[in-house]
Design an enzyme around this catalytic site. Sequence first.
Site, mmCIF file in Angstrom:
data_model
loop_
_atom_site.group_PDB
_atom_site.id
_atom_site.type_symbol
_atom_site.label_atom_id
_atom_site.label_comp_id
_atom_site.label_asym_id
_atom_site.label_seq_id
_atom_site.Cartn_x
_atom_site.Cartn_y
_atom_site.Cartn_z
ATOM 1 N N ILE A 137 29.281 -11.465 75.359
ATOM 2 C CA ILE A 137 29.293 -12.682 74.550
ATOM 3 C C ILE A 137 28.704 -13.788 75.420
ATOM 4 O O ILE A 137 28.709 -13.702 76.649
ATOM 5 C CB ILE A 137 30.707 -13.047 74.046
ATOM 6 N N ASP A 138 28.169 -14.809 74.784
ATOM 7 C CA ASP A 138 27.477 -15.872 75.514
ATOM 8 C C ASP A 138 28.410 -16.582 76.487
ATOM 9 O O ASP A 138 29.628 -16.614 76.302
ATOM 10 C CB ASP A 138 26.905 -16.902 74.536
ATOM 11 N N LYS A 139 27.812 -17.207 77.485
ATOM 12 C CA LYS A 139 28.574 -17.966 78.482
ATOM 13 C C LYS A 139 29.508 -18.967 77.815
ATOM 14 O O LYS A 139 30.684 -19.076 78.170
ATOM 15 C CB LYS A 139 27.609 -18.691 79.422
ATOM 16 N N THR A 141 30.701 -19.011 74.812
ATOM 17 C CA THR A 141 31.563 -18.452 73.772
ATOM 18 C C THR A 141 32.798 -17.870 74.445
ATOM 19 O O THR A 141 32.688 -17.206 75.474
ATOM 20 C CB THR A 141 30.832 -17.342 72.985
ATOM 21 N N ARG A 238 25.089 -17.611 65.994
ATOM 22 C CA ARG A 238 24.466 -18.925 66.187
ATOM 23 C C ARG A 238 23.164 -19.028 65.394
ATOM 24 O O ARG A 238 22.904 -20.045 64.727
ATOM 25 C CB ARG A 238 24.203 -19.162 67.674
#
Length: 306
Positions: A137-139, A141, A238
Amino acid sequence: MSDHVKYVDVRDEGTRVDAWMSREIPGESRSRLQQLIKDKCILVNGSAVKTSYRMKTDDEVTIHLPEPEPLNVEPEDIPLDIVYEDHSVIVVNKPRGMVVHPAPGNMSGTLVNALLGHCHDLSGINGVMRPGIVHRIDKETSGLLMVAKTDTAHRSLAAQLKDKTTKREYLALVHGCLPHDEGTIDAPIGRSDKDRKKMMVTDKNSKHAVTHFKVIERFSKYTYVSCRLETGRTHQIRVHMAYIGHPLAGDPKYGPRKTLPIHGQALHAAELGFVHPETNQFMLFHAPLPEDMNQLLIRLRNHEWD
């Protein structure tokens, strides 16, 4: 160090040296090639040149490619919110702001560093930089990630992701008031032509992507939603929410700069389910909404941004 000598064809007359190099050495980023030119690892007719140099027919280009430095990821004593752990898998609730795995230039402070500090028996399938990492998962998130301790577990979890049998549900705050109570966004995602760090809905070099959303609560200028992933593309929620005109709050990469006061996109991986690689039992985990998003909801309910 390996050396290569190449000669410029008449068809490449006038091409910038960095652009020419990106075609001659596929797989290397333009920024790395520009740095090699600045470091005088790329010589034209025996001399160093600027990145703006325009190639001439029959130029002799000598390319010195330094051997890559061996990468070593160090264990670090970083606190982890471990939701579940046994000898096969770990389920972690990652905080917003933490990168999942190291990369050149960012070798410390990541989830992998923390995992290695916690235990050494992680799956080696993804190599030294991403041991145990099955998905990301994104930084910016927060939320749940499953990590494999063994190669057998890794293969099982990766297969479940590929077969779309895992359950991954996210909570998000988005701009605008969604008109529909629920819906499905089925739109392919690929890398942006204008910005290589961004993704976009496109038919060009894209992958199938499906996101299901459901409205939880509406406010005057924002909507609180749950999003269930059917596929797992980079920045999928997103990109998809921005595509339908409701970008995530706190995400100026895909939405407006004027947004809710949160450090990173208001997105939390709240629910994660998978079949255990050894017991074959379906396991479902939940992570409570982080305090920053919870505070935003309280303030929205108090009509602070009406």
